[in-house]
Design a protein around this motif. Structure first.
Motif, mmCIF file in Angstrom:
data_model
loop_
_atom_site.group_PDB
_atom_site.id
_atom_site.type_symbol
_atom_site.label_atom_id
_atom_site.label_comp_id
_atom_site.label_asym_id
_atom_site.label_seq_id
_atom_site.Cartn_x
_atom_site.Cartn_y
_atom_site.Cartn_z
ATOM 1 N N UNK A 118 0.916 -1.262 -0.019
ATOM 2 C CA UNK A 118 -0.094 0.237 -0.224
ATOM 3 C C UNK A 118 0.828 1.278 0.040
ATOM 4 N N UNK A 119 1.689 1.583 -1.089
ATOM 5 C CA UNK A 119 2.682 2.848 -1.383
ATOM 6 C C UNK A 119 1.947 3.988 -0.984
ATOM 7 N N UNK A 120 2.122 4.571 0.023
ATOM 8 C CA UNK A 120 1.727 6.018 0.014
ATOM 9 C C UNK A 120 2.229 6.937 -0.731
ATOM 10 N N UNK A 121 3.515 6.804 -1.402
ATOM 11 C CA UNK A 121 4.030 7.910 -2.047
ATOM 12 C C UNK A 121 5.103 7.001 -3.102
ATOM 13 N N UNK A 122 5.389 7.393 -3.984
ATOM 14 C CA UNK A 122 6.524 7.149 -4.866
ATOM 15 C C UNK A 122 6.401 5.949 -5.772
ATOM 16 N N UNK A 123 4.978 5.626 -5.979
ATOM 17 C CA UNK A 123 4.723 4.394 -7.053
ATOM 18 C C UNK A 123 3.511 4.757 -8.138
#
Length: 373
Positions: free
Chosen positions: A177-182
Protein backbone atom coordinates in the motif's frame (compact mmCIF):
# COMPACT_ATOMS: atom_id res chain seq x y z
CA UNK A 1 -5.41 12.58 27.15
CA UNK A 2 -3.66 9.25 26.68
CA UNK A 3 -2.68 8.59 23.06
CA UNK A 4 -1.98 5.11 21.73
CA UNK A 5 -1.82 3.32 18.40
CA UNK A 6 -5.06 2.40 16.64
CA UNK A 7 -4.08 -1.26 16.80
CA UNK A 8 -3.71 -1.27 20.58
CA UNK A 9 -6.81 0.86 21.10
CA UNK A 10 -8.89 -1.36 18.84
CA UNK A 11 -7.68 -4.54 20.54
CA UNK A 12 -8.94 -3.27 23.89
CA UNK A 13 -12.13 -1.73 22.48
CA UNK A 14 -13.23 -4.88 20.67
CA UNK A 15 -11.73 -7.73 22.68
CA UNK A 16 -10.88 -6.39 26.14
CA UNK A 17 -12.79 -7.60 29.23
CA UNK A 18 -15.70 -5.25 28.48
CA UNK A 19 -15.02 -5.02 24.74
CA UNK A 20 -17.62 -4.63 22.04
CA UNK A 21 -17.53 -8.26 20.89
CA UNK A 22 -17.82 -9.60 24.43
CA UNK A 23 -21.17 -7.86 25.00
CA UNK A 24 -24.29 -10.06 25.33
CA UNK A 25 -25.92 -8.77 22.14
CA UNK A 26 -23.08 -10.05 19.97
CA UNK A 27 -22.42 -8.87 16.41
CA UNK A 28 -26.01 -9.58 15.31
CA UNK A 29 -27.22 -6.81 17.58
CA UNK A 30 -25.32 -4.19 15.60
CA UNK A 31 -24.92 -5.23 11.97
CA UNK A 32 -26.35 -7.67 9.48
CA UNK A 33 -24.00 -10.24 7.98
CA UNK A 34 -24.74 -12.87 5.36
CA UNK A 35 -25.18 -15.38 8.18
CA UNK A 36 -27.98 -13.31 9.69
CA UNK A 37 -29.54 -12.37 6.36
CA UNK A 38 -30.65 -15.88 5.37
CA UNK A 39 -30.12 -19.57 6.14
CA UNK A 40 -29.37 -19.90 2.43
CA UNK A 41 -25.86 -18.67 3.17
CA UNK A 42 -25.33 -21.75 5.35
CA UNK A 43 -26.95 -23.84 2.60
CA UNK A 44 -24.35 -22.62 0.10
CA UNK A 45 -21.47 -23.17 2.50
CA UNK A 46 -22.75 -26.66 3.27
CA UNK A 47 -22.63 -27.34 -0.47
CA UNK A 48 -19.04 -26.10 -0.47
CA UNK A 49 -18.23 -28.41 2.44
CA UNK A 50 -19.80 -31.33 0.58
CA UNK A 51 -17.74 -30.60 -2.52
CA UNK A 52 -14.52 -30.35 -0.53
CA UNK A 53 -15.43 -33.55 1.32
CA UNK A 54 -15.79 -35.33 -2.01
CA UNK A 55 -12.53 -33.84 -3.30
CA UNK A 56 -10.71 -35.09 -0.20
CA UNK A 57 -12.08 -38.60 -0.62
CA UNK A 58 -14.64 -38.37 2.18
CA UNK A 59 -12.26 -38.57 5.15
CA UNK A 60 -13.34 -40.23 8.39
CA UNK A 61 -13.41 -36.81 10.06
CA UNK A 62 -13.98 -33.46 8.34
CA UNK A 63 -13.46 -30.40 10.51
CA UNK A 64 -15.35 -27.19 9.75
CA UNK A 65 -13.86 -24.25 11.65
CA UNK A 66 -15.64 -20.88 11.81
CA UNK A 67 -13.19 -18.18 12.91
CA UNK A 68 -14.85 -15.14 14.45
CA UNK A 69 -17.99 -17.20 14.99
CA UNK A 70 -20.08 -14.57 16.76
CA UNK A 71 -22.59 -16.59 18.71
CA UNK A 72 -22.20 -19.72 16.59
CA UNK A 73 -25.07 -18.96 14.21
CA UNK A 74 -23.37 -20.20 11.04
CA UNK A 75 -22.27 -23.56 12.42
CA UNK A 76 -25.62 -24.05 14.11
CA UNK A 77 -27.52 -23.63 10.84
CA UNK A 78 -24.96 -25.56 8.79
CA UNK A 79 -25.05 -28.44 11.26
CA UNK A 80 -28.83 -28.55 11.34
CA UNK A 81 -29.02 -28.67 7.57
CA UNK A 82 -26.35 -31.37 7.36
CA UNK A 83 -28.18 -33.50 9.91
CA UNK A 84 -31.48 -33.08 8.08
CA UNK A 85 -30.28 -33.60 4.52
CA UNK A 86 -26.88 -35.30 4.62
CA UNK A 87 -26.71 -37.55 7.69
CA UNK A 88 -23.73 -39.56 6.43
CA UNK A 89 -21.69 -36.36 6.18
CA UNK A 90 -23.09 -35.01 9.45
CA UNK A 91 -21.80 -38.11 11.24
CA UNK A 92 -18.27 -37.25 10.12
CA UNK A 93 -18.42 -33.48 10.66
CA UNK A 94 -16.57 -31.86 13.54
CA UNK A 95 -17.81 -28.28 13.96
CA UNK A 96 -15.53 -25.83 15.76
CA UNK A 97 -16.37 -22.22 16.61
CA UNK A 98 -13.42 -19.91 17.32
CA UNK A 99 -14.43 -16.81 19.28
CA UNK A 100 -13.05 -14.78 22.19
CA UNK A 101 -16.50 -14.24 23.70
CA UNK A 102 -17.81 -16.92 26.01
CA UNK A 103 -19.78 -19.91 24.77
CA UNK A 104 -23.46 -18.96 24.39
CA UNK A 105 -25.99 -20.65 26.64
CA UNK A 106 -27.96 -23.37 24.89
CA UNK A 107 -25.51 -23.99 22.06
CA UNK A 108 -25.66 -27.70 21.16
CA UNK A 109 -22.77 -29.80 22.37
CA UNK A 110 -22.04 -30.92 18.81
CA UNK A 111 -20.50 -27.48 18.23
CA UNK A 112 -17.08 -27.01 19.83
CA UNK A 113 -16.02 -23.63 21.24
CA UNK A 114 -12.48 -22.32 21.60
CA UNK A 115 -10.53 -19.07 21.70
CA UNK A 116 -7.85 -20.53 19.41
CA UNK A 117 -7.75 -22.18 16.02
CA UNK A 118 -6.87 -25.85 16.47
CA UNK A 119 -5.14 -28.02 13.85
CA UNK A 120 -7.36 -30.03 11.51
CA UNK A 121 -6.05 -32.94 9.47
CA UNK A 122 -8.81 -32.46 6.86
CA UNK A 123 -11.33 -29.68 6.76
CA UNK A 124 -12.76 -26.33 5.72
CA UNK A 125 -11.81 -23.16 7.55
CA UNK A 126 -14.15 -20.16 7.21
CA UNK A 127 -13.37 -16.59 8.22
CA UNK A 128 -16.60 -14.72 7.45
CA UNK A 129 -16.12 -11.03 8.25
CA UNK A 130 -13.27 -11.94 10.58
CA UNK A 131 -10.19 -10.30 9.11
CA UNK A 132 -11.73 -6.82 8.98
CA UNK A 133 -11.90 -6.95 12.78
CA UNK A 134 -8.28 -7.97 13.27
CA UNK A 135 -6.83 -4.74 14.73
CA UNK A 136 -4.32 -2.86 12.62
CA UNK A 137 -2.26 0.29 12.87
CA UNK A 138 -2.96 3.31 10.68
CA UNK A 139 -0.39 5.44 8.86
CA UNK A 140 -0.81 8.94 7.45
CA UNK A 141 1.33 11.26 5.33
CA UNK A 142 2.18 14.51 7.13
CA UNK A 143 2.62 17.98 5.62
CA UNK A 144 6.27 17.26 4.84
CA UNK A 145 5.51 14.02 3.00
CA UNK A 146 6.64 11.79 5.89
CA UNK A 147 4.56 8.68 6.60
CA UNK A 148 3.80 8.58 10.32
CA UNK A 149 1.92 6.34 12.73
CA UNK A 150 -1.51 7.69 13.67
CA UNK A 151 -2.19 7.85 17.42
CA UNK A 152 -5.66 8.04 18.96
CA UNK A 153 -7.26 8.91 22.28
CA UNK A 154 -9.43 5.87 23.12
CA UNK A 155 -11.94 7.95 25.04
CA UNK A 156 -12.67 10.53 22.35
CA UNK A 157 -11.30 9.24 19.03
CA UNK A 158 -9.17 12.37 18.64
CA UNK A 159 -6.00 11.75 16.66
CA UNK A 160 -2.50 13.09 16.23
CA UNK A 161 0.49 11.92 14.23
CA UNK A 162 3.26 10.02 15.97
CA UNK A 163 6.72 8.90 14.92
CA UNK A 164 7.73 8.15 11.34
CA UNK A 165 6.92 4.61 10.30
CA UNK A 166 9.87 2.20 10.26
CA UNK A 167 10.66 -1.50 10.26
CA UNK A 168 8.23 -4.23 9.23
CA UNK A 169 5.26 -1.87 9.09
CA UNK A 170 7.06 0.47 6.69
CA UNK A 171 8.16 -2.49 4.56
CA UNK A 172 4.58 -3.78 4.40
CA UNK A 173 3.33 -0.39 3.23
CA UNK A 174 6.02 -0.14 0.57
CA UNK A 175 5.09 -3.58 -0.76
CA UNK A 176 1.30 -3.54 -0.48
CA UNK A 177 0.00 0.00 0.00
CA UNK A 178 2.58 2.57 -1.07
CA UNK A 179 1.50 6.04 0.00
CA UNK A 180 4.16 7.68 -2.15
CA UNK A 181 6.55 7.05 -4.99
CA UNK A 182 4.63 4.41 -6.92
CA UNK A 183 1.91 6.21 -8.82
CA UNK A 184 -0.59 3.65 -7.46
CA UNK A 185 -3.81 4.43 -5.67
CA UNK A 186 -2.91 6.41 -2.58
CA UNK A 187 0.01 8.24 -4.25
CA UNK A 188 -0.03 11.54 -6.05
CA UNK A 189 -0.07 11.84 -9.80
CA UNK A 190 3.68 12.39 -9.89
CA UNK A 191 4.36 9.73 -7.28
CA UNK A 192 4.78 12.27 -4.46
CA UNK A 193 3.34 11.74 -1.01
CA UNK A 194 0.08 13.63 -0.58
CA UNK A 195 -0.55 15.03 2.92
CA UNK A 196 -3.55 13.38 4.53
CA UNK A 197 -3.37 10.13 2.58
CA UNK A 198 -3.82 7.17 4.92
CA UNK A 199 -3.46 3.41 4.96
CA UNK A 200 -4.33 0.56 7.28
CA UNK A 201 -1.22 -1.55 7.84
CA UNK A 202 -2.45 -5.07 7.18
CA UNK A 203 0.52 -7.01 8.56
CA UNK A 204 -1.40 -8.44 11.59
CA UNK A 205 -4.11 -9.68 9.23
CA UNK A 206 -1.52 -11.31 6.99
CA UNK A 207 -0.08 -13.10 10.00
CA UNK A 208 -3.50 -14.13 11.29
CA UNK A 209 -4.59 -15.52 7.94
CA UNK A 210 -1.31 -17.35 7.36
CA UNK A 211 -1.65 -18.99 10.78
CA UNK A 212 -5.25 -19.97 10.03
CA UNK A 213 -4.32 -21.53 6.69
CA UNK A 214 -1.47 -23.34 8.38
CA UNK A 215 -3.89 -25.06 10.75
CA UNK A 216 -5.18 -27.20 7.87
CA UNK A 217 -3.46 -30.40 6.87
CA UNK A 218 -5.62 -30.78 3.75
CA UNK A 219 -8.62 -28.80 2.69
CA UNK A 220 -9.87 -25.33 1.88
CA UNK A 221 -9.55 -22.01 3.66
CA UNK A 222 -12.13 -19.30 2.86
CA UNK A 223 -12.03 -15.62 3.81
CA UNK A 224 -15.16 -13.56 3.15
CA UNK A 225 -14.92 -9.82 3.65
CA UNK A 226 -15.15 -6.37 2.18
CA UNK A 227 -11.71 -6.17 0.62
CA UNK A 228 -9.49 -4.35 -1.85
CA UNK A 229 -6.38 -5.17 -3.86
CA UNK A 230 -3.29 -3.30 -4.95
CA UNK A 231 -4.95 -1.59 -7.92
CA UNK A 232 -7.73 0.00 -5.86
CA UNK A 233 -6.53 0.92 -2.37
CA UNK A 234 -8.68 3.68 -0.81
CA UNK A 235 -6.50 6.81 -0.58
CA UNK A 236 -7.82 7.84 2.84
CA UNK A 237 -8.16 4.38 4.33
CA UNK A 238 -11.46 2.77 5.27
CA UNK A 239 -11.74 2.81 9.08
CA UNK A 240 -15.42 2.86 10.07
CA UNK A 241 -17.52 2.40 13.17
CA UNK A 242 -20.90 0.63 13.43
CA UNK A 243 -23.42 0.58 16.23
CA UNK A 244 -27.01 -0.71 16.20
CA UNK A 245 -27.04 -1.02 12.44
CA UNK A 246 -25.73 2.47 11.71
CA UNK A 247 -22.39 3.83 10.62
CA UNK A 248 -20.87 6.00 13.35
CA UNK A 249 -17.65 7.88 13.97
CA UNK A 250 -14.98 5.33 14.92
CA UNK A 251 -14.13 5.82 18.59
CA UNK A 252 -12.18 2.99 20.28
CA UNK A 253 -14.04 3.13 23.59
CA UNK A 254 -15.88 -0.21 23.31
CA UNK A 255 -19.18 1.35 22.25
CA UNK A 256 -19.04 0.39 18.57
CA UNK A 257 -17.62 -2.04 16.06
CA UNK A 258 -14.37 -0.88 14.47
CA UNK A 259 -13.72 -2.23 11.01
CA UNK A 260 -11.67 -1.51 7.91
CA UNK A 261 -11.55 -3.23 4.56
CA UNK A 262 -9.00 -5.97 4.08
CA UNK A 263 -5.99 -5.96 1.77
CA UNK A 264 -6.87 -9.53 0.95
CA UNK A 265 -4.29 -9.97 -1.79
CA UNK A 266 -1.62 -9.41 0.85
CA UNK A 267 -3.23 -11.99 3.16
CA UNK A 268 -3.36 -14.65 0.46
CA UNK A 269 0.24 -13.99 -0.50
CA UNK A 270 1.31 -14.16 3.15
CA UNK A 271 -0.17 -17.65 3.45
CA UNK A 272 1.61 -18.74 0.29
CA UNK A 273 4.87 -17.28 1.57
CA UNK A 274 4.51 -18.98 4.94
CA UNK A 275 3.48 -22.40 3.67
CA UNK A 276 5.00 -22.63 0.20
CA UNK A 277 3.82 -25.47 -1.98
CA UNK A 278 1.28 -26.61 0.61
CA UNK A 279 -0.92 -23.76 -0.66
CA UNK A 280 -1.83 -25.18 -4.05
CA UNK A 281 -4.31 -22.62 -5.36
CA UNK A 282 -5.34 -19.08 -4.40
CA UNK A 283 -8.66 -17.92 -5.84
CA UNK A 284 -10.49 -14.60 -5.61
CA UNK A 285 -14.04 -13.74 -6.62
CA UNK A 286 -17.13 -11.88 -5.47
CA UNK A 287 -19.72 -13.45 -3.19
CA UNK A 288 -22.22 -13.05 -6.01
CA UNK A 289 -20.22 -15.28 -8.36
CA UNK A 290 -19.30 -17.73 -5.63
CA UNK A 291 -22.87 -18.26 -4.47
CA UNK A 292 -24.07 -18.62 -8.04
CA UNK A 293 -21.43 -21.31 -8.49
CA UNK A 294 -22.78 -23.07 -5.42
CA UNK A 295 -26.30 -23.13 -6.84
CA UNK A 296 -27.80 -20.08 -5.17
CA UNK A 297 -29.86 -17.83 -7.43
CA UNK A 298 -32.06 -14.81 -6.87
CA UNK A 299 -34.20 -15.63 -9.91
CA UNK A 300 -37.94 -15.37 -9.29
CA UNK A 301 -39.94 -18.60 -9.52
CA UNK A 302 -42.17 -19.21 -12.52
CA UNK A 303 -45.63 -17.69 -12.26
CA UNK A 304 -46.97 -21.04 -13.38
CA UNK A 305 -46.02 -22.41 -9.98
CA UNK A 306 -48.41 -19.95 -8.35
CA UNK A 307 -51.33 -21.68 -10.06
CA UNK A 308 -50.31 -25.26 -9.27
CA UNK A 309 -48.71 -24.80 -5.85
CA UNK A 310 -49.46 -21.40 -4.30
CA UNK A 311 -47.72 -22.20 -1.01
CA UNK A 312 -44.67 -23.53 -2.84
CA UNK A 313 -44.61 -20.40 -4.99
CA UNK A 314 -44.58 -18.16 -1.92
CA UNK A 315 -41.77 -20.17 -0.35
CA UNK A 316 -39.76 -20.00 -3.57
CA UNK A 317 -40.44 -16.27 -3.88
CA UNK A 318 -39.23 -15.65 -0.32
CA UNK A 319 -36.09 -17.72 -0.97
CA UNK A 320 -35.43 -15.77 -4.17
CA UNK A 321 -35.63 -12.52 -2.21
CA UNK A 322 -33.14 -13.80 0.37
CA UNK A 323 -30.80 -15.04 -2.36
CA UNK A 324 -31.04 -11.67 -4.10
CA UNK A 325 -29.92 -9.96 -0.88
CA UNK A 326 -26.98 -12.32 -0.49
CA UNK A 327 -25.86 -11.76 -4.10
CA UNK A 328 -26.82 -8.12 -4.64
CA UNK A 329 -24.17 -5.90 -6.23
CA UNK A 330 -23.24 -3.05 -3.93
CA UNK A 331 -24.34 -5.07 -0.91
CA UNK A 332 -23.50 -8.53 0.36
CA UNK A 333 -22.89 -9.77 -3.18
CA UNK A 334 -19.90 -7.45 -3.47
CA UNK A 335 -18.06 -9.12 -0.61
CA UNK A 336 -14.84 -10.76 -1.76
CA UNK A 337 -14.25 -14.49 -1.35
CA UNK A 338 -10.58 -15.44 -1.08
CA UNK A 339 -10.02 -19.20 -1.17
CA UNK A 340 -6.86 -21.22 -0.75
CA UNK A 341 -6.55 -24.97 -1.17
CA UNK A 342 -4.10 -26.55 1.24
CA UNK A 343 -2.16 -29.78 0.96
CA UNK A 344 -3.96 -30.99 -2.15
CA UNK A 345 -4.68 -29.96 -5.70
CA UNK A 346 -8.13 -31.51 -5.58
CA UNK A 347 -10.75 -28.77 -5.53
CA UNK A 348 -14.46 -28.69 -6.36
CA UNK A 349 -15.11 -28.55 -10.09
CA UNK A 350 -16.77 -25.13 -9.78
CA UNK A 351 -13.46 -23.47 -8.92
CA UNK A 352 -11.86 -22.49 -12.25
CA UNK A 353 -8.24 -23.32 -11.47
CA UNK A 354 -7.22 -23.05 -15.11
CA UNK A 355 -7.49 -19.24 -15.03
CA UNK A 356 -4.32 -17.44 -14.09
CA UNK A 357 -3.50 -13.75 -13.73
CA UNK A 358 -1.01 -11.68 -11.82
CA UNK A 359 -2.24 -8.32 -13.09
CA UNK A 360 -5.52 -6.64 -13.85
CA UNK A 361 -8.60 -6.47 -11.65
CA UNK A 362 -9.15 -9.66 -9.65
CA UNK A 363 -12.50 -8.39 -8.37
CA UNK A 364 -14.15 -9.18 -11.69
CA UNK A 365 -15.02 -12.83 -12.16
CA UNK A 366 -12.87 -15.69 -10.94
CA UNK A 367 -9.12 -15.17 -10.78
CA UNK A 368 -6.28 -17.48 -9.81
CA UNK A 369 -3.79 -15.20 -8.13
CA UNK A 370 -0.09 -15.37 -8.73
CA UNK A 371 0.59 -19.12 -8.90
CA UNK A 372 3.10 -20.35 -11.45
CA UNK A 373 1.82 -22.79 -14.03
Amino acid sequence: MVMTSWRDATETALYGPTGFFRQPSGPAGHFRTSVHASPLFATALLELVRLVDRGLGRPAELVVTDVGAGRGELLLELGRQARAGHPELADRLVLRAVELAGRPDGLPDWIGWDERIRPAEAGVLIGNEWLDNVPVDIAEVDEDGVVRLVLVDPATGEERLGDPLTGAAAAWLERWWPLAGSGAAGAGAAGAAEPGFRAEIGLPRDEAWAAAVGSLGRGLALAVDYAHHAAERPPFGSLTGYREGREVRPVPDGSCDLTSRVALDACLEAARGAHGERVVHSLWTTQRDALHGLGLSGARPSLGLAGTDPAGYLRALAAAGEAAELTGIGGLGSFVWGLQSVGTGVLPDIWPTSVRTTTGDPSRGWQTLGHDE
